[in-house]
Motif scaffolding. Structure first.
Motif, PDB file in Angstrom:
ATOM      1  N   PRO A 198      47.536  36.815  30.260  1.00 53.91           N
ATOM      2  CA  PRO A 198      47.233  37.381  31.571  1.00 53.91           C
ATOM      3  C   PRO A 198      45.791  37.049  31.940  1.00 53.91           C
ATOM      4  CG  PRO A 198      47.874  39.091  29.981  1.00 53.91           C
ATOM      5  CD  PRO A 198      47.674  37.831  29.215  1.00 53.91           C
ATOM      6  N   SER A 249      42.661  37.571  34.990  1.00 55.66           N
ATOM      7  CA  SER A 249      42.222  38.181  36.239  1.00 55.66           C
ATOM      8  C   SER A 249      41.107  37.330  36.798  1.00 55.66           C
ATOM      9  CB  SER A 249      41.715  39.600  35.999  1.00 55.66           C
ATOM     10  OG  SER A 249      42.787  40.394  35.544  1.00 55.66           O
ATOM     11  N   HIS A 270      45.431  38.832  39.866  1.00 51.38           N
ATOM     12  CA  HIS A 270      45.872  38.971  38.472  1.00 51.38           C
ATOM     13  C   HIS A 270      47.082  38.072  38.270  1.00 51.38           C
ATOM     14  CE1 HIS A 270      43.276  42.510  38.274  1.00 51.38           C
ATOM     15  NE2 HIS A 270      43.808  42.873  39.429  1.00 51.38           N
ATOM     16  N   PRO A 325      50.184  39.530  34.992  1.00 50.74           N
ATOM     17  CA  PRO A 325      49.579  40.827  34.644  1.00 50.74           C
ATOM     18  C   PRO A 325      50.403  41.576  33.595  1.00 50.74           C
ATOM     19  CG  PRO A 325      50.716  40.960  36.748  1.00 50.74           C
ATOM     20  CD  PRO A 325      50.737  39.524  36.351  1.00 50.74           C
ATOM     21  N   LEU A 350      49.239  47.232  34.254  1.00 50.00           N
ATOM     22  CA  LEU A 350      48.560  46.872  35.500  1.00 50.00           C
ATOM     23  C   LEU A 350      49.575  46.806  36.646  1.00 50.00           C
ATOM     24  CD1 LEU A 350      45.655  46.124  36.306  1.00 50.00           C
ATOM     25  CD2 LEU A 350      46.329  43.743  36.208  1.00 50.00           C
ATOM     26  N   TYR A 390      49.493  49.030  40.067  1.00 49.06           N
ATOM     27  CA  TYR A 390      49.524  48.449  41.409  1.00 49.06           C
ATOM     28  C   TYR A 390      50.753  48.887  42.196  1.00 49.06           C
ATOM     29  CZ  TYR A 390      45.319  45.678  41.532  1.00 49.06           C
ATOM     30  OH  TYR A 390      44.002  45.297  41.614  1.00 49.06           O
TER      31      TYR A 390
END
Ligand code: PEP
Ligand code: MG
Length: 755
Positions: A180, A182, A406, A409, A413, A417
């Protein structure tokens, strides 16, 4: 010692067979390294794979202690293997232990080997692992051996990319490719989207790696390069491309690369080593990219993009790939990743499928962003490296509120979201419920809320948002998304459709505001050192009266029998307004002479964006039917900060004393002269600043349609007179230390106003 070049071709042929056999991943990998060792007459061949925690783990070895497999590990940058992965460059050493980065791993028993050749396993310029051969005797590996090992590494890159090696990772660990990530960028357009990555320029996946007939592949390559060169020459000779400027410069760079003998030679070599033409293009592209990715010089990095584009063109040519096939499989929750993109290209995607747009470049005022914003699409810009880090179909989250992206993710997370999206939706629902509620403040002041627009796709928002009309219609957007200058009848039809869809609600058309950052590809002026202060908007329109008159006529005809409201951008002197009025008069006379019906009412306004007008306020108000403050530009010119330059754009506060005082002077001049004043810059759409505008006397504002709900919610809770008393006192107090922003925040808190 046997001649090592006995052959890369034989080796690749053997690897091709191994890839096709129904083997367990570990078994396949073990046999691959054995095969490489045999073929290269090396005592050792080892494969290290990069994990998401930045550690390179030994995945297979021939020659080193087998018990070390999945145990021996090195951090990125550590030891020879870590150095190769970090630099994405091969290391060719006759005495490995003498290298300063050498690190002894006791579990592998490698101290008896002197010579060392390691190459990165690359995909799209990213290191996914390292492939190493070692010999006891001190020797230098030849160039063609390095090349052969690099070619072999491509096969391993493919194994990693297809997910085959993922099955060998120990629980709790993952491979770097699926890690993952970001990315921090800038927020260009608000909104949150969860969905799947769509690479705007899809990476062409070469599946056919190994060739059967090198000569045939070389002929294919030579032919493709020939047509690539021709197509570039053709583009350069086309007349639409002006003789100077950025576009031409890019094409010239393409031409230079396309004729680069070194590039062609490297690809031919890779084919001779056993790759297909397309795999050879990809290999050399990936090697070059890996090298250039480390450059920090922005000019050279830009050239890297040019080279990448060119290699992609060649790949498309060789694989017959068309982006058409991509559009067909577009997910319904697409988050588009692009390095840069034109406004028109965004409009090619079906609106309903797009949840967000991630750009590596761009500025908040760039055309694409204006269009995306108008369409309510979340945008994150300046997202460095986003395209290389994402693969088509990866899961992704775009957070346009915070400027974050992201990729792949983790579940937590995603959950966080999803909750954020639910909250947002609930808020939107509340705002929608306000749609038909009249915008009247708590103390009974009726406020006029209009929306900004520029494309037909914006029009449905008029009734959805509950806006009373369009306070700013940016006519240049039609010009910006078109590949040629829209003709008179196209303009007229477009304006007629806008008025029709507005169903009687007022629409304020702003005449062409081109120049500055709003460049039309087919209409180039001279290069300007300071385009924001240059030949733009009304200045350009007055110097090219044919262009302006065409637009005025189109507007007059489209509004036949109805009310026409129009305004001029970037006015600096009142005389400019008079000049346009004269042209307008001529058009009116012309149309009447030929029996055309005219608008039943004409309202003529000016935008207040240039500070010079502040000392001509009464004369200005006398000249026009209304004034609209373009606070984006007025702030830029007042504070001397480039609105598109993230480093300075937010350096000063729009809610600071100087700017609020200026805005208040404008409202007061409007009251004095009985001239309606409105404001259509970005600050109208932010609840706290809109509240400030009410406090200093504005009663009409225009904003992006999504802001209407939140602004209305703020107004319903606001006692304007109470705010005005405190705010005006603070603005009048020269020595006062309380910043207007603090005062506004305090007021909103004290009175529970949602800002
Ligand atoms: C402004 O300058 O505030 C404005 C509304 O115009 P634009 O953003 O199109 O320059
Ligand atoms: Mg402006």
């Amino acid at each position: 010692m046997r001649d090592l070049s006995a052959g890369p071709r034989v080796l690749l042929k053997r690897l091709r067979e191994l890839m096709a056999e129904p083997l367990e991943p570990q078994e396949r990998l073990d046999r691959i390294v054995r095969q490489i060792a045999n073929n290269m007459v090396a005592e050792v061949c080892s494969c290290y794979v990069l994990r998401s925690d930045g550690v390179l783990e030994l995945y297979a070895t021939e020659g080193l202690n087998k018990d070390a497999v999945h145990l021996a590990q090195l951090k990125m940058g550590q030891g020879l293997v870590g150095t190769i992965a970090a630099s994405a460059q091969p290391l060719n050493l006759s005495d490995a232990q003498a290298h300063p980065a050498f690190r002894y791993l006791p579990e592998t028993g490698e101290e008896i080997y002197h010579s060392f050749l390691g190459v990165p396993i690359l995909r799209a310029g990213r290191s996914l692992g390292v492939l190493v051969v070692q010999n006891k005797a001190q020797r230098n590996y030849r160039e063609d051996e390095v090349e052969a090992l690099e070619t072999t590494a491509m096969v391993l890159a493919e194994m990693i990319a297809t997910g085959e090696l993922k099955k060998l990772t120990r629980p709790g660990l993952e491979l770097d490719l699926t890690r993952p990530v970001s990315i921090e960028g800038d927020s260009y357009s608000e909104g949150i989207g969860l969905g799947h990555v769509v690479l705007h320029e899809p990476r062409i996946v070469v599946t056919n790696l190994l060739n059967e007939d090198a000569d045939k592949e070389i002929r294919k390559l030579v032919e493709a390069i020939g047509s690539l060169r021709l197509s570039i020459d053709d583009m350069l000779s086309r007349r639409e491309i002006s003789m100077e400027g950025e576009h031409r410069e890019v094409l010239e760079t393409y031409r230079m690369f396309a004729h680069d003998q070194g590039w062609v030679r490297r690809m031919e070599e890779a084919i001779r080593n056993g790759l297909t033409a397309e795999a050879a293009v990809e290999k050399v592209q990936s090697d070059t990219k890996a090298r250039m990715m480390r450059l920090t010089d922005p000019y050279l990095r830009e050239r890297m993009h040019d080279f990448d584009d060119l290699a992609n063109r060649l790949l498309r040519q060789l694989t017959g790939f068309s982006s058409q096939s991509m559009a067909e499989g577009l997910p319904t929750d697409a988050i588009i990743f692009a390095r840069a993109m034109g406004a028109a290209e965004l409009l090619d995607y079906p609106r309903g499928n797009v949840r967000g747009l991630v750009l590596e470049d761009g500025a908040v005022t760039s055309h694409i962003v204006i269009v995306a914003k108008a369409m309510g699409i979340a945008v994150v810009g300046q997202a460095a490296g986003a395209v290389a880090l994402a693969e088509n179909g990866d899961t992704a989250i775009i957070d346009g509120d915070d400027g974050k992206v992201h990729v792949r993710p983790v579940a937590d997370l995603v959950k966080a979201y999803e909750e954020k999206v639910r909250l947002r939706a609930r808020r939107q629902e509340q705002f929608r419920a306000l749609r038909d509620v009249e915008p009247v403040t708590k103390d009974g002041k009726r406020i006029k809320l209009q929306m900004n627009a520029g494309l037909l796709v914006d029009l449905p928002q008029l009734s959805e948002s509950g806006a009373e009309g369009i306070g700013l219609f940016r006519t240049e957007l039609q010009f910006m998304i078109s590949s040629t200058m829209p003709k008179a009848d196209e303009q007229e039809n477009f304006y007629r459709s806008v008025l029709k869809q507005a169903e009687g609600r007022p629409v304020t058309f702003r005449t062409l505001d081109i120049g500055g950052d709003k460049v039309l590809p087919y209409f180039r002026g001279h290069e300007e050192e300071n385009p924001a202060l240059g030949w733009r908007a009304i200045r350009l329109s007055l110097d090219r009266p044919g262009l302006l008159r065409t637009q005025l006529r189109a507007l007059l005809k489209a509004a036949a029998g109805a009310e026409l409201k129009m305004m001029l951008p970037m006015v600096t002197e009142v005389s400019e307004i008079r000049a346009v009025r004269e042209l307008m008069q001529k058009e009116v006379q012309h149309l009447s002479k030929f029996g055309h019906q005219l608008p039943k009412k004409l309202q003529f306004g000016a935008m207040l964006e240039v500070p010079a007008l502040l000392w001509q306020l009464d004369a200005l108000m006398n000249e026009v039917d209304f004034v609209s403050v373009g606070s984006n530009d007025l702030f830029q010119f007042t504070m001397a900060v480039d609105r598109g330059n993230a480093r300075v754009a937010d350096r000063f506060d729009v809610l600071g004393k100087p700017f609020l005082r200026i805005l208040r002077d404008i409202v007061r001049a409007g009251e004095r002269n009985n001239t309606p004043v409105t404001l259509c810059g970005e600050i109208a759409g932010r609840p706290l600043s809109a509240m400030a505008l009410m406090g200093i006397g504005f009663r009409s504002i225009s904003m992006s349609p999504t802001a209407i709900g939140p602004i209305k919610a703020m107004l319903l809770a606001l006692d304007v007179d109470r705010l005005a008393a405190g705010l005006n006192a603070a603005l009048d107090d020269d020595a006062g230390l309380v910043s207007p922003r603090d005062l506004l925040v305090q007021f909103a808190n004290d009175h529970e106003i949602p800002v």
